[in-house]
Every structure is written in structure tokens, then in C-alpha cells.
Design a protein around this motif. Structure first.
Motif, mmCIF file in Angstrom:
data_model
loop_
_atom_site.group_PDB
_atom_site.id
_atom_site.type_symbol
_atom_site.label_atom_id
_atom_site.label_comp_id
_atom_site.label_asym_id
_atom_site.label_seq_id
_atom_site.Cartn_x
_atom_site.Cartn_y
_atom_site.Cartn_z
ATOM 1 N N THR A 17 0.821 -1.212 0.000
ATOM 2 C CA THR A 17 0.000 0.000 0.000
ATOM 3 C C THR A 17 0.858 1.268 0.000
ATOM 4 O O THR A 17 0.523 2.251 -0.673
ATOM 5 C CB THR A 17 -0.947 0.032 1.211
ATOM 6 O OG1 THR A 17 -0.200 -0.129 2.425
ATOM 7 C CG2 THR A 17 -1.986 -1.078 1.108
ATOM 8 N N SER A 18 1.984 1.264 0.732
ATOM 9 C CA SER A 18 2.846 2.453 0.748
ATOM 10 C C SER A 18 3.555 2.623 -0.594
ATOM 11 O O SER A 18 3.701 3.747 -1.092
ATOM 12 C CB SER A 18 3.871 2.372 1.877
ATOM 13 O OG SER A 18 4.764 1.287 1.692
ATOM 14 N N PHE A 19 3.959 1.518 -1.206
ATOM 15 C CA PHE A 19 4.640 1.574 -2.508
ATOM 16 C C PHE A 19 3.696 2.106 -3.585
ATOM 17 O O PHE A 19 4.021 3.058 -4.306
ATOM 18 C CB PHE A 19 5.145 0.185 -2.897
ATOM 19 C CG PHE A 19 5.875 0.138 -4.204
ATOM 20 C CD1 PHE A 19 7.232 0.430 -4.256
ATOM 21 C CD2 PHE A 19 5.222 -0.184 -5.380
ATOM 22 C CE1 PHE A 19 7.917 0.397 -5.461
ATOM 23 C CE2 PHE A 19 5.891 -0.216 -6.590
ATOM 24 C CZ PHE A 19 7.246 0.078 -6.632
ATOM 25 N N LEU A 20 2.523 1.529 -3.661
ATOM 26 C CA LEU A 20 1.569 1.956 -4.682
ATOM 27 C C LEU A 20 1.017 3.351 -4.382
ATOM 28 O O LEU A 20 0.798 4.149 -5.303
ATOM 29 C CB LEU A 20 0.435 0.936 -4.785
ATOM 30 C CG LEU A 20 0.842 -0.446 -5.295
ATOM 31 C CD1 LEU A 20 -0.328 -1.426 -5.206
ATOM 32 C CD2 LEU A 20 1.344 -0.365 -6.732
ATOM 33 N N GLY A 21 0.791 3.654 -3.121
ATOM 34 C CA GLY A 21 0.294 4.978 -2.762
ATOM 35 C C GLY A 21 1.285 6.077 -3.099
ATOM 36 O O GLY A 21 0.907 7.153 -3.583
ATOM 37 N N SER A 22 2.589 5.818 -2.864
ATOM 38 C CA SER A 22 3.598 6.826 -3.167
ATOM 39 C C SER A 22 3.701 7.085 -4.664
ATOM 40 O O SER A 22 4.110 8.175 -5.087
ATOM 41 C CB SER A 22 4.963 6.393 -2.617
ATOM 42 O OG SER A 22 5.419 5.227 -3.268
ATOM 43 N N ILE A 23 3.298 6.120 -5.477
ATOM 44 C CA ILE A 23 3.369 6.255 -6.937
ATOM 45 C C ILE A 23 2.071 6.804 -7.525
ATOM 46 O O ILE A 23 2.090 7.733 -8.342
ATOM 47 C CB ILE A 23 3.726 4.897 -7.579
ATOM 48 C CG1 ILE A 23 5.189 4.557 -7.264
ATOM 49 C CG2 ILE A 23 3.475 4.912 -9.082
ATOM 50 C CD1 ILE A 23 5.619 3.185 -7.697
ATOM 51 N N LEU A 320 -8.732 -2.133 -1.728
ATOM 52 C CA LEU A 320 -9.372 -2.159 -3.040
ATOM 53 C C LEU A 320 -8.591 -1.357 -4.077
ATOM 54 O O LEU A 320 -8.431 -1.801 -5.230
ATOM 55 C CB LEU A 320 -10.810 -1.625 -2.937
ATOM 56 C CG LEU A 320 -11.773 -2.477 -2.095
ATOM 57 C CD1 LEU A 320 -13.130 -1.799 -1.989
ATOM 58 C CD2 LEU A 320 -11.915 -3.869 -2.697
ATOM 59 N N SER A 321 -8.096 -0.189 -3.694
ATOM 60 C CA SER A 321 -7.333 0.617 -4.649
ATOM 61 C C SER A 321 -6.017 -0.066 -5.016
ATOM 62 O O SER A 321 -5.582 -0.014 -6.177
ATOM 63 C CB SER A 321 -7.066 2.018 -4.086
ATOM 64 O OG SER A 321 -6.348 1.948 -2.869
ATOM 65 N N SER A 322 -5.386 -0.747 -4.061
ATOM 66 C CA SER A 322 -4.136 -1.453 -4.364
ATOM 67 C C SER A 322 -4.379 -2.596 -5.345
ATOM 68 O O SER A 322 -3.576 -2.833 -6.266
ATOM 69 C CB SER A 322 -3.494 -1.989 -3.075
ATOM 70 O OG SER A 322 -3.101 -0.929 -2.229
ATOM 71 N N ILE A 323 -5.471 -3.315 -5.148
ATOM 72 C CA ILE A 323 -5.827 -4.394 -6.091
ATOM 73 C C ILE A 323 -6.054 -3.802 -7.494
ATOM 74 O O ILE A 323 -5.587 -4.355 -8.504
ATOM 75 C CB ILE A 323 -7.083 -5.144 -5.606
ATOM 76 C CG1 ILE A 323 -6.763 -5.922 -4.328
ATOM 77 C CG2 ILE A 323 -7.610 -6.087 -6.695
ATOM 78 C CD1 ILE A 323 -7.982 -6.531 -3.665
ATOM 79 N N MET A 324 -6.760 -2.675 -7.545
ATOM 80 C CA MET A 324 -7.032 -2.033 -8.828
ATOM 81 C C MET A 324 -5.739 -1.584 -9.494
ATOM 82 O O MET A 324 -5.528 -1.811 -10.695
ATOM 83 C CB MET A 324 -7.943 -0.824 -8.609
ATOM 84 C CG MET A 324 -8.260 -0.039 -9.877
ATOM 85 S SD MET A 324 -9.157 1.495 -9.530
ATOM 86 C CE MET A 324 -7.854 2.460 -8.736
ATOM 87 N N TRP A 325 -4.836 -0.942 -8.743
ATOM 88 C CA TRP A 325 -3.577 -0.471 -9.319
ATOM 89 C C TRP A 325 -2.740 -1.638 -9.836
ATOM 90 O O TRP A 325 -2.148 -1.543 -10.912
ATOM 91 C CB TRP A 325 -2.790 0.322 -8.272
ATOM 92 C CG TRP A 325 -3.414 1.654 -7.936
ATOM 93 C CD1 TRP A 325 -4.089 2.486 -8.775
ATOM 94 C CD2 TRP A 325 -3.405 2.290 -6.660
ATOM 95 N NE1 TRP A 325 -4.506 3.607 -8.110
ATOM 96 C CE2 TRP A 325 -4.109 3.523 -6.806
ATOM 97 C CE3 TRP A 325 -2.887 1.971 -5.408
ATOM 98 C CZ2 TRP A 325 -4.287 4.412 -5.754
ATOM 99 C CZ3 TRP A 325 -3.072 2.856 -4.361
ATOM 100 C CH2 TRP A 325 -3.750 4.060 -4.530
ATOM 101 N N MET A 326 -2.671 -2.728 -9.073
ATOM 102 C CA MET A 326 -1.888 -3.883 -9.523
ATOM 103 C C MET A 326 -2.482 -4.489 -10.783
ATOM 104 O O MET A 326 -1.749 -4.923 -11.689
ATOM 105 C CB MET A 326 -1.807 -4.919 -8.396
ATOM 106 C CG MET A 326 -0.899 -4.499 -7.243
ATOM 107 S SD MET A 326 -0.598 -5.819 -6.036
ATOM 108 C CE MET A 326 -2.205 -5.926 -5.244
ATOM 109 N N TYR A 327 -3.784 -4.500 -10.865
ATOM 110 C CA TYR A 327 -4.457 -5.026 -12.056
ATOM 111 C C TYR A 327 -4.084 -4.201 -13.291
ATOM 112 O O TYR A 327 -3.708 -4.744 -14.337
ATOM 113 C CB TYR A 327 -5.972 -5.010 -11.843
ATOM 114 C CG TYR A 327 -6.783 -5.370 -13.074
ATOM 115 C CD1 TYR A 327 -7.040 -6.706 -13.389
ATOM 116 C CD2 TYR A 327 -7.282 -4.379 -13.910
ATOM 117 C CE1 TYR A 327 -7.776 -7.036 -14.521
ATOM 118 C CE2 TYR A 327 -8.023 -4.697 -15.044
ATOM 119 C CZ TYR A 327 -8.267 -6.026 -15.346
ATOM 120 O OH TYR A 327 -8.988 -6.350 -16.464
#
Length: 376
Positions: A17-23, A320-327
Motif C-alpha cells: 500500500t505504501s509503494f503503490l500509494g507513493s506512486i 481495493l485501490s491497491s488491487i485495482m492499481w496492480m491489475y
């Protein structure tokens, strides 16, 4: 085995979550750091603060840690120092739950002084840099320059922060205990069983610096205690996955007028506070005791159980947002390129500017200089 699984899940979720959120949340707003520096500061504080709600929600909502918070209210609209005993390497993480119970907006105004190496962490280190946290090497001559830059930036940006300072310098591990006992013996001081003797140099410098910037109104003395299980480090959490069942925080507020003016008397004041902590913690951990603090100051006691959907909303958003970003990263080449460029930006900021926080500060003062020139 299930306990270790809990620890692995906790660490992995924080990293993702911190990795994807920072990006995906912070990088799109980075241009504001140049175009509108004060707007960037407000946006970054709120976005990083909302991420802090996620680990807080995991501790309380998912892993069932019960937080007991008492004493004085920490005010989010007044610049201050938060002093706290450093029992474990995770005290700062657990403190977010205490702040959330007092006032959720404190997660957007509290800043932490952390070990310098943590800024290199992908995701978490980047986000804390965007959040203008202070990273220290534990070498005073080097750290004083970083502290001066950050405090002046806080004041000039017009933001009122509460800075968490661990006056002991490190957590109460075996090496710190040995060093504290040696220091006590050399200076004729009592041996402490629950805390480590505080370092007065950094505290004195920080108070003088903040007062010199007209940026200090209160000092909060926070005492933390773990009545059942003590998780000493993130490594222990990862390996064992056992969370404390309860964590107790008590807060005592001091107005700046109550803090002595000279380094000698201020250092004595700090040592007195730590002696009081030692006595309170001995009483707290006494097998015959209640394992509870008598509330300090105004004697507030915040509810242990959170009612409201703040934790649930934060947990759902970040999962949910992390799942969406990874997708989307998996399926779209353009997003893969965006992620690579974002990572390159953070690496550039670290290598050439000692972190994104100092790059942002550089832009802030360049823009201020341009605006002053135009006004003249």
C-alpha cells in the motif's frame, strides 16, 4: 504458525500500500511542489496522513489491539514537540492509533524523527519524505543541519506540526540498556529498569531552534506501556506475528512557558521527566498493580473501542485501490512505464538531493525567491 502468518501479512500489506500509494497518489501531485509549494504541503500532509490510517486500522480493526489513551489532548493547530519513551522500535507506529482516537486530523500534522536509513525504503521511505518527516543519522553535528532546514521549512510553509522526538535516541534494546547503565555509573545516576537515560543535547537544540523560529507552543510528554506482550522490533513482528493485546498511552501537556530557558536547567527538566516515567512504569508493571495509568493533566480518557467507520473506510480504500492499481499495472504497458519513471524520480531525489523532502524544500525557496522578486 498462524501468528507468524499475521506478521507476514501485516508487513506485506504495509509495503504494497505504501509503494503503490507513493506512486499513484503522491507522484501526480509532485508538480504542485514547484508550481504551488504551500498547496503541495497541504495535499501531501493529507494524503500521507490518510495512509497512516491504514496501519492504524490493521492494528485495531484487524488484529484486535486495544488502545488505552488518557491525559491531555494534543492540539493539531499548535506547533509542538512530542516526547515519548522508546520501549520498542514500533512505538511510533502504535502512536498513530492514540492520535487517531484523540483527533484523526493529528495524523496529518504529526511528524516523526526517524533513522536516516528508513528514507531508502521503497514506498514507505518515499511517502515519509513527501510527508516531510525528519530523518536523522544519530550524529548530532550532521543532524543539526537537517533539523534546521526542516524546522525553518515548516515555519515558512505556515504549517503547524507536532514533532515526535525520542529523547533516548534509540529503543530499549540490550545495547541501549548497557549504554544507559554505563552512563548512569559514570555520572552517578540511578539505573533505570523501564527507560533509558535521555539525551539532552538534541532536545535542547530542537527547543532553541523551534523557539528561534517562533514555532513552539507546547511540549507533550507521552508515556507508553505494554502490559502483556512487547514486540521489540519489526523483525520480531514479522517472525512471530504476535501483536500486543493492549497498549497504554498517557499524555501530559506543558506550555512553553513551563519549559526552562537555559540548556542546563532544560536538561535537568528533561531528566526529571524521565525519572517520573521510570517511577510510573515501575508501578505500571508491578505484578500487584492494575496495569493502568492514572490519567495526567486534565484526565481525559478516550474510548478503547472505535465507533464510526473511519478505520473500515481506510482499510477498504487501501485494499481495493491497491488491487485495482496492480491489475492495471499488469495489463497496461503505459502504466508500467509510469511506475518506472516514478521510481526513477524517487531514486534521483535520494541520490542527488538526499531525499524528496530536501528537493521539495529547494523548490519551495526558489519559488519564494521568484515571487519576492516579482513583487519588488
Amino acid at each position: 504458525m498462524f501468528g507468524r502468518f499475521n506478521g507476514v501479512v501485516f508487513v506485506i500489506l504495509l509495503f504494497i500500500t505504501s509503494f503503490l500509494g507513493s506512486i499513484f497518489i503522491l507522484i501526480p501531485f509532485v508538480p504542485l511542489a514547484w508550481l504551488a509549494p504551500k498547496a503541495w504541503r497541504q495535499c501531501a500532509d493529507r494524503m500521507v496522513g490518510y495512509w497512516l490510517t491504514f496501519p492504524a486500522s490493521l492494528c485495531s480493526f484487524v488484529f484486535g489491539v486495544e488502545f488505552h489513551v488518557s491525559g491531555d489532548l494534543i492540539l493539531r493547530d499548535a506547533p509542538a514537540i512530542i516526547l515519548m519513551n522508546h520501549r520498542t522500535r514500533l512505538d511510533w507506529l502504535f502512536l498513530w492509533n492514540a492520535l487517531y482516537r484523540m483527533d484523526p486530523w493529528l495524523l496529518t500534522t504529526e511528524k516523526i524523527s526517524l533513522k536516516d536509513d528508513l528514507k531508502k525504503l521503497p514506498g514507505g521511505g518515499w511517502a515519509m519524505g513527501c510527508g516531510a518527516f525528519i530523518f536523522l543519522s544519530r550524529k548530532f553535528e550532521r543532524d543539526r543541519h537537517s533539523m534546521e532546514k526542516m524546522i525553518r521549512y515548516y515555519a515558512d510553509a505556515g504549517r503547524k506540526y507536532q514533532l515526535l522526538l525520542f529523547a533516548e535516541g534509540t529503543d530499549r534494546g540490550s545495547h541501549a540498556i548497557e549504554a544507559s547503565e554505563k552512563y548512569a555509573k559514570e555520572h552517578g545516576l540511578p539505573n533505570y529498569e523501564q527507560v533509558v537515560h535521555p539525551r539532552t543535547t538534541g532536545f535542547n537544540y530542537l527547543v532553541d531552534l523551534m523557539q528561534g523560529c517562533n514555532y513552539l507552543s507546547k511540549v507533550y510528554d507521552v508515556t507508553v506501556a505494554y502490559p502483556d506482550h512487547i514486540v521489540q522490533s519489526e523483525v520480531d513482528l514479522f517472525k512471530q506475528g504476535i501483536f500486543p493485546k493492549q497498549i497504554h498511552f498517557d499524555v501530559k501537556a506543558y506550555d512553553i512557558s513551563e519549559i526552562p530557558n537555559t540548556e542546563e536547567t532544560r536538561g535537568k527538566w528533561l531528566k526529571e521527566r524521565w525519572y517520573e516515567k521510570e517511577m510510573r512504569l515501575r508501578k505500571f508493571y508491578d505484578p500487584a498493580g492494575e496495569k493502568k495509568f492514572i490519567p495526567s493533566g486534565k484526565g481525559y480518557e478516550w474510548p478503547c473501542t472505535m465507533t464510526g467507520g473511519g478505520y473500515i473506510a481506510a482499510f477498504a480504500f487501501w485494499i481495493l485501490s491497491s488491487i485495482m492499481w496492480m491489475y492495471f499495472i499488469y495489463y497496461y504497458t503505459a502504466l508500467k512505464l509510469y511506475v518506472i519513471l516514478s521510481i526513477a524520480f524517487y531514486i534521483y531525489a535520494l541520490v542527488y538531493h538526499n531525499g524528496v523532502e530536501f528537493l521539495v524544500i529547494k523548490w519551495f525557496y526558489i519559488r519564494n525567491s521568484i515571487e519576492k522578486t516579482r513583487a519588488a
